[in-house]
Design an enzyme around this catalytic site. Structure first.
Site, PDB file in Angstrom:
ATOM      1  N   TYR A  50     -10.312  -3.499 -24.562  1.00  0.00           N
ATOM      2  CA  TYR A  50      -9.627  -2.550 -23.689  1.00  0.00           C
ATOM      3  C   TYR A  50      -8.410  -3.189 -23.027  1.00  0.00           C
ATOM      4  O   TYR A  50      -8.484  -4.293 -22.473  1.00  0.00           O
ATOM      5  CB  TYR A  50     -10.589  -2.048 -22.596  1.00  0.00           C
ATOM      6  CG  TYR A  50      -9.922  -1.180 -21.558  1.00  0.00           C
ATOM      7  CD1 TYR A  50      -9.577   0.138 -21.844  1.00  0.00           C
ATOM      8  CD2 TYR A  50      -9.623  -1.688 -20.296  1.00  0.00           C
ATOM      9  CE1 TYR A  50      -8.954   0.930 -20.904  1.00  0.00           C
ATOM     10  CE2 TYR A  50      -9.001  -0.902 -19.341  1.00  0.00           C
ATOM     11  CZ  TYR A  50      -8.663   0.405 -19.648  1.00  0.00           C
ATOM     12  OH  TYR A  50      -8.042   1.183 -18.705  1.00  0.00           O
ATOM     13  N   HIS A  80       3.074   3.105 -13.411  1.00  0.00           N
ATOM     14  CA  HIS A  80       2.189   3.197 -12.254  1.00  0.00           C
ATOM     15  C   HIS A  80       2.834   2.704 -10.956  1.00  0.00           C
ATOM     16  O   HIS A  80       2.187   2.719  -9.902  1.00  0.00           O
ATOM     17  CB  HIS A  80       0.897   2.411 -12.523  1.00  0.00           C
ATOM     18  CG  HIS A  80      -0.049   3.123 -13.428  1.00  0.00           C
ATOM     19  ND1 HIS A  80       0.269   3.445 -14.727  1.00  0.00           N
ATOM     20  CD2 HIS A  80      -1.299   3.623 -13.216  1.00  0.00           C
ATOM     21  CE1 HIS A  80      -0.751   4.075 -15.285  1.00  0.00           C
ATOM     22  NE2 HIS A  80      -1.707   4.204 -14.385  1.00  0.00           N
ATOM     23  N   ASN A 192      -5.538  -4.249 -12.094  1.00  0.00           N
ATOM     24  CA  ASN A 192      -6.881  -3.692 -12.179  1.00  0.00           C
ATOM     25  C   ASN A 192      -7.831  -4.432 -11.239  1.00  0.00           C
ATOM     26  O   ASN A 192      -8.668  -5.211 -11.674  1.00  0.00           O
ATOM     27  CB  ASN A 192      -7.360  -3.828 -13.632  1.00  0.00           C
ATOM     28  CG  ASN A 192      -8.292  -2.721 -14.070  1.00  0.00           C
ATOM     29  OD1 ASN A 192      -9.018  -2.874 -15.026  1.00  0.00           O
ATOM     30  ND2 ASN A 192      -8.284  -1.599 -13.397  1.00  0.00           N
ATOM     31  N   ARG A 291     -21.944  -1.459  32.698  1.00  0.00           N
ATOM     32  CA  ARG A 291     -23.260  -2.098  32.620  1.00  0.00           C
ATOM     33  C   ARG A 291     -23.725  -2.333  31.181  1.00  0.00           C
ATOM     34  O   ARG A 291     -24.516  -3.236  30.915  1.00  0.00           O
ATOM     35  CB  ARG A 291     -24.272  -1.217  33.367  1.00  0.00           C
ATOM     36  CG  ARG A 291     -25.695  -1.712  33.323  1.00  0.00           C
ATOM     37  CD  ARG A 291     -26.615  -1.040  34.316  1.00  0.00           C
ATOM     38  NE  ARG A 291     -26.364   0.350  34.590  1.00  0.00           N
ATOM     39  CZ  ARG A 291     -27.187   1.358  34.251  1.00  0.00           C
ATOM     40  NH1 ARG A 291     -28.294   1.114  33.595  1.00  0.00           N
ATOM     41  NH2 ARG A 291     -26.897   2.594  34.580  1.00  0.00           N
TER      42      ARG A 291
END
Length: 506
Positions: A50, A80, A192, A291
């Protein structure tokens, strides 16, 4: 000088990002990266892998011709680089670059060695890639934001350099730098992963730690102002709850108040047996915002520590896909780029920071409301009541900013929207979570700045500066160097900004 070797601690990481230590790469890292690259180069010759010889995402079903494989990486980076919104701050980008550099240095990514060398130079020379806030969905990691990083490493896009936004190629000429060598999968390996959300996350943790320290100091000062009893801070009380954060906050408050002349012992007042009133003039115990500080800020401390641990694990993890395993001579396909760990931690962090801001806002209200504190003039107004306004105006800002924190604290972790032709059918939204958390933290600093100005005004109103603890006195003196005691109304926004900058300073 900080050397990247087997493991990069968060302390070393922050020394590089915040204290400008230079980065050096150990020989072990150089050898690992070289071996990983050489192995992947040979292993990928006759296999379908891939992002090496396939398309990306749902387009992975298409084989890429050998002659187009390198162009594929450039296509991915350029297509991208599509972020929008505000540019990320220089410190967040530097943090993201270092996170990516460390991940690639593990030798599980198969990148050409030129990648880590150039990233090191970017960090050491303060070259800041232009990366935008908007674009990442957090799986496959920070694709869009990291594409902008990759774009600069191939000599394109824009960077910030010596205070100016400039074309990357021009800065390369000035600094005599060369783009990375794209040889196998450099585009995908750079893009990635979870490094942007992680880098922003580390900046957030760093700032949250400072924020918590100031919240503790402010809480101590208010307990002094009202001369509270100190048993709610005691080890005996707080150690009956088995939470590290609560015990640590109480301990820190005891240390901060050790030399205060104002906090009181219950046994010296209410336990003497001499109090015969039916209705007590003084409070038997304080409002919760005074408190219950250890119980409220304890979970903040615990969350910050846990988030820091998750982030340290992430920067030392391989978080891209596929994973190159030189030892076992294999390449594994999976989803290490998924950002759920970081997304969840950012959601948790912004929740506790919002609670911290809410505590600060309530403490501020306590000081400003004379009917509640029964000590101070309304709005800690040191001028003429009715004619002057004191801190009345800035309370609106603190309340408004706290309300925004509450809205921003809606979870991103559970707001997955499928995209990428439903290939990314469940995503983390981790970068969005990290960016929004950064906004919540900055908001909280604004609320604390307003509270702190009010605290020093209150100390002057009650003429307590000689009686407060040395920790509170130091804080008082430093704020008074920024904003002198005032009785007449004045424009407040410059002072609020200056005190905020003081709180956020390294």
């Amino acid at each position: 000088m900080s050397t990247i070797n087997e493991y990069l601690s968060l302390a070393d990481f922050t020394a590089i990002v915040f204290h400008k230590n230079n980065v050096e790469l150990s020989q072990g890292v150089l050898n690992r990266v070289e071996e990983s690259f050489d192995f992947l180069d040979k292993f990928s010759k006759n296999k379908v892998i891939y992002g090496v010889n396939t398309g990306f995402g749902p387009m992975a079903q298409y084989r890429i011709k050998d002659e187009d494989r390198l162009q594929l990486q450039y296509n991915l980076i350029r297509s991208h680089s599509s972020g929008t919104g505000k540019p990320l701050s220089a410190v967040c980008v530097k943090s993201a670059m270092l996170a990516r550099l460390n991940t690639l240095s593990l030798g599980n990514s198969g990148v050409h060695p030129s990648v880590i060398h150039l990233m090191k130079e970017f960090i050491n020379r303060d070259i800041t890639p232009l990366i935008f806030e908007h674009g990442g969905v957090g799986a496959s990691g920070d694709l869009v934001q990291l594409a902008h990083l990759a774009l600069t490493l191939i000599g394109e896009g824009e960077v910030f350099y010596k205070g100016e936004r400039r074309a990357t190629k021009d800065v390369f000429e000035i600094e005599n730098l060369q783009p990375i060598t794209v040889a196998i999968r450099e585009g995908l390996a750079l893009m990635n992963g979870t490094s942007v959300m992680t880098g922003i996350g580390i900046v957030n943790v760093h700032n949250a730690e400072k924020l918590l320290d100031w919240a503790v100091k402010c809480s101590c000062a208010i307990n002094e102002i009202v001369q509270a009893y100190d048993d709610h801070l005691s080890a005996a009380l707080n150690n009956t709850k088995h939470h590290f954060g609560q015990q640590e906050i109480a301990k820190k408050m005891r240390e901060n108040l050790a030399d205060s002349k104002l906090v009181r012992k219950r046994e010296e007042h209410l336990y003497t047996g001499e109090n015969k009133e039916d209705v007590f003039k003084e409070k038997v115990q304080e409002y919760y915002s005074l408190r219950c500080v250890p119980q409220i800020l304890g979970p903040v401390l615990d969350t910050i520590k846990n988030t820091a641990l998750v982030l340290e694990n992430e920067i030392n993890s391989a978080n891209d896909n596929p994973i190159v395993d030189v030892k076992n001579q294999h390449v594994y396909h999976g989803g290490n780029f998924h950002g759920d760990y970081i997304s969840l931690e950012m959601d948790k962090l912004k929740l506790v920071v919002t609670k911290l801001a809410m505590l600060s806002e309530r403490q501020l209200n306590y000081l400003l409301n004379s009917k509640i504190n029964e000590l101070l003039p309304p709005f800690v107004n040191l001028g003429t009541l009715g004619f002057n306004f004191g801190m009345q105006g800035v309370q609106f800002t603190a309340t408004s900013t706290t309300a925004e924190c509450q809205t921003l604290s809606t979870s991103m972790y559970i707001h997955s929207i499928p995209n990428n032709n439903d290939n990314q059918d469940i995503v983390s939204m981790g970068t969005n979570a990290a960016v929004i958390t950064g906004k919540v933290i900055e908001n909280a600093f604004e609320v604390l700045a307003i509270e702190l100005i009010t605290i020093v005004q209150a100390i002057d109103a009650l003429e307590q500066k000689e009686a407060v603890s040395s920790v509170t006195r130091k804080m008082y003196d430093e704020v008074r160097n920024i904003i002198p005691t005032f009785q007449q109304d004045q424009v407040m926004y410059p002072f609020v900004q200056k005190v905020k900058d003081y709180l956020m300073a390294e």
